[in-house]
Enzyme design. Sequence first.
Site, PDB file in Angstrom:
ATOM      1  NE  ARG A   1       7.745 -17.593 -27.565  1.00  0.00           N
ATOM      2  CZ  ARG A   1       7.909 -17.397 -28.850  1.00  0.00           C
ATOM      3  NH1 ARG A   1       9.125 -17.260 -29.351  1.00  0.00           N
ATOM      4  NH2 ARG A   1       6.881 -17.343 -29.660  1.00  0.00           N
TER       5      ARG A   1
ATOM      6  CE1 TYR B   1       5.009 -13.086 -21.563  1.00  0.00           C
ATOM      7  CE2 TYR B   1       6.651 -14.294 -22.830  1.00  0.00           C
ATOM      8  CZ  TYR B   1       5.331 -13.969 -22.575  1.00  0.00           C
ATOM      9  OH  TYR B   1       4.346 -14.549 -23.318  1.00  0.00           O
TER      10      TYR B   1
ATOM     11  CE  LYS C   1       6.312 -21.666 -26.412  1.00  0.00           C
ATOM     12  NZ  LYS C   1       5.406 -22.482 -27.206  1.00  0.00           N
TER      13      LYS C   1
ATOM     14  CG  HIS D   1       4.998 -24.628 -31.098  1.00  0.00           C
ATOM     15  ND1 HIS D   1       4.963 -23.438 -31.773  1.00  0.00           N
ATOM     16  CD2 HIS D   1       4.472 -24.372 -29.880  1.00  0.00           C
ATOM     17  CE1 HIS D   1       4.448 -22.502 -30.998  1.00  0.00           C
ATOM     18  NE2 HIS D   1       4.145 -23.038 -29.853  1.00  0.00           N
TER      19      HIS D   1
ATOM     20  CB  SER E   1       3.381 -18.103 -30.661  1.00  0.00           C
ATOM     21  OG  SER E   1       4.510 -18.934 -30.555  1.00  0.00           O
TER      22      SER E   1
ATOM     23  CB  CYS F   1      -2.067 -19.282 -34.844  1.00  0.00           C
ATOM     24  SG  CYS F   1      -1.010 -18.090 -35.664  1.00  0.00           S
TER      25      CYS F   1
ATOM     26  CG  ASP G   1       2.599 -24.219 -26.397  1.00  0.00           C
ATOM     27  OD1 ASP G   1       2.342 -23.721 -27.510  1.00  0.00           O
ATOM     28  OD2 ASP G   1       3.617 -23.904 -25.743  1.00  0.00           O
TER      29      ASP G   1
ATOM     30  NE  ARG H   1       1.216 -15.583 -23.900  1.00  0.00           N
ATOM     31  CZ  ARG H   1       1.637 -16.548 -24.715  1.00  0.00           C
ATOM     32  NH1 ARG H   1       1.329 -17.801 -24.496  1.00  0.00           N
ATOM     33  NH2 ARG H   1       2.349 -16.245 -25.786  1.00  0.00           N
TER      34      ARG H   1
HETATM   35  C1  OXD Z   1       4.298 -19.267 -27.440  1.00  0.00           C
HETATM   36  C2  OXD Z   1       3.685 -19.770 -26.201  1.00  0.00           C
HETATM   37  O1  OXD Z   1       4.782 -18.136 -27.469  1.00  0.00           O
HETATM   38  O2  OXD Z   1       3.143 -20.872 -26.238  1.00  0.00           O
HETATM   39  O3  OXD Z   1       4.292 -20.019 -28.413  1.00  0.00           O
HETATM   40  O4  OXD Z   1       3.769 -19.114 -25.159  1.00  0.00           O
HETATM   41 MN    MN Z   2       3.501 -21.955 -28.061  1.00  0.00          MN
END
Ligand code: OXD
Ligand code: MN
Length: 596
Positions: free
Chosen positions: A83, A211, A220, A240, A262, A264, A289, A381
């Site tokens: 991102r 992406y 998001k 989130h 993100s 973690c 998420d 991913r």
């Molecule tokens: C992020 C995702 O970047 O969930 O938080 O993709």
């Molecule tokens: Mn996320």
Amino acid sequence: MEQIRNGKFIEKENMPSNEHVIKWVNEMAAMCKPDKIQWLNGSEKEEKELVKEALRVGDLIELNQKKMPGCYLHRSALNDVARTEELTFICTENKEDAGPTNNWMAPKEAYEKLSGIFNGSMRERTMYVVPFLMGPKGSMFCKVGAQLTDSVYVALNMKKMTRMGKIAWEELGNTNNFTRCLHSKSDLDIKRRFICHFPEDNAVWSVGSGYGGNALLGKKCLALRIASFLGKKEGWLAEHMLIMGVKTPENETYYIAAAFPSACGKTNLAMLIPPDSMPGWEVWTVGDDIAWIHIGKDGRLYAVNPEAGFFGVVPGTSMKTNPNAMKTLQSNTIFTNVVLKEDGTVWWEGCGEERPKKAIDWRGEIWQSDSMEKGAHPNSRFTAHVSQCPSASAEWDNPNGVPISAIVFGGRRAKVAPLIYESFDWQHGTFIGATMASEKTAAAEGKVGEIRHDPMAMLPFCGYHMGDYFKHWLEMGKNLHKQPKIFHVNWFRTDNNGNFLWPGFRENLRVIKWIIQRVKEEVDANKTAIGYVPHAKDMHMGGINLTENNIEELLSIDKEEWNEEVKKQEEFFKKFGDKMPKEILEEHAGLKERLN
Ligand code: OXD
Ligand code: MN
């Protein structure tokens, strides 16, 4: 097919009768000038055809269908791997409404600037019209979106990530109440890349990136930035947060919503398999998420996962760290930016298998066995539908959501934050969320490892002024008859040699157990300056090798470090000026006082 203005063709099949939709699609098509418009219906047959098209244009590479049925690999452009927060804008009429933590552009300027880039950007391409639902059909939580995109990879991801297809037009009926999402890869030039949100128009325009988070606009962009704005207006929260159901040996299920920045470990926690020393415990995944959280008729909080799939970080995922994710991605999965092995399967750092001798890296180049470069991109991913996951909760699609008993905030901190602590009440919990800080990860462009304040893990995702967001959290609490308890966890604390003190992964359930015991008021705790901390004796420690010293260290609070932390919080709060709610400042003053 029928001819439209500039000599191009429009397929009428699957076109809804909703005039607002048709008018919008025609206007956007006139600007982007695709060769063809294809309205998607969400069927399996259609998905197969889209895959064929993606293979033809090189957006997907077929993986070994015997070993990994329905799996494909996508390689993004080299400059398009995460991102891009610095190119992400909130475009409200008043700059103040976007607040100091968002980039802002005036809507008129943004529409003009981006129109210039969108103009003709879909020439020689198909514009896919992707209708989708966020949230269970027929639920008070549910929102309709439609994304126009010239990326077949994006269309295929949307099929896995959302409830995509005719179902969305049915929910919309003849109304105009949908989020208009316009996306074009354009030329993938980073100088012409913008992700613009128009909360006041319920619209998102994203150009120049293919992406995930920049391009799958349901995630998001809609489910957090636009939804948080709507949540403020309509009295709910878009967060989130993962949502997990934890079943105790007594057969009671408690639902927990947990916010982490993100990359973690949200996906790992949401899909956790209990350690052997905790028989009778089960974890069920509602979402990994995003949570949309409403106040139910009984005055409790209820949450749904607006998504229908996972866009999970791959590196580090293994049978040891997350067996449920590994089982999820064995079939019907799109991989982005991982290593392609000779046998047509995939590999990544931390997958638990030896590095292949010969392979192709995420860039599409031969990856020599002595290469120092990583084979998979750190932000590579997998995309898979929730139904693929062995731990998917039976409640994941429940239109009423699940009742939330506890909220957990977590950061990645080598020092300062103990393994777990509990807030004194909702207001103090909101303060704890507002002061969350974490080391930066690879999920966004920027320097990995740097500490940044990331309130509620929403810093990159809050669609309005964060001072107002804190106020909204406080208001929500006031409107609850039964407030969930709020906790803070840190799985990443290290000793003075930089070694992690806590084993993490499935062992995190031990911490969740304490949380549930606190919810049930089964154990008491140490009242400290920062909140309630467990008595070491109450932490379930059977079956792991931790000394009492380790546990003490994990739960310890260093006054000097915390005094430093308080100063940093003060600096951070200055950003919000007089929008900072006085309750949060009171909590800050209270902490300072208690520390001294
Ligand atoms: C992020 C995702 O970047 O969930 O938080 O993709
Ligand atoms: Mn996320």
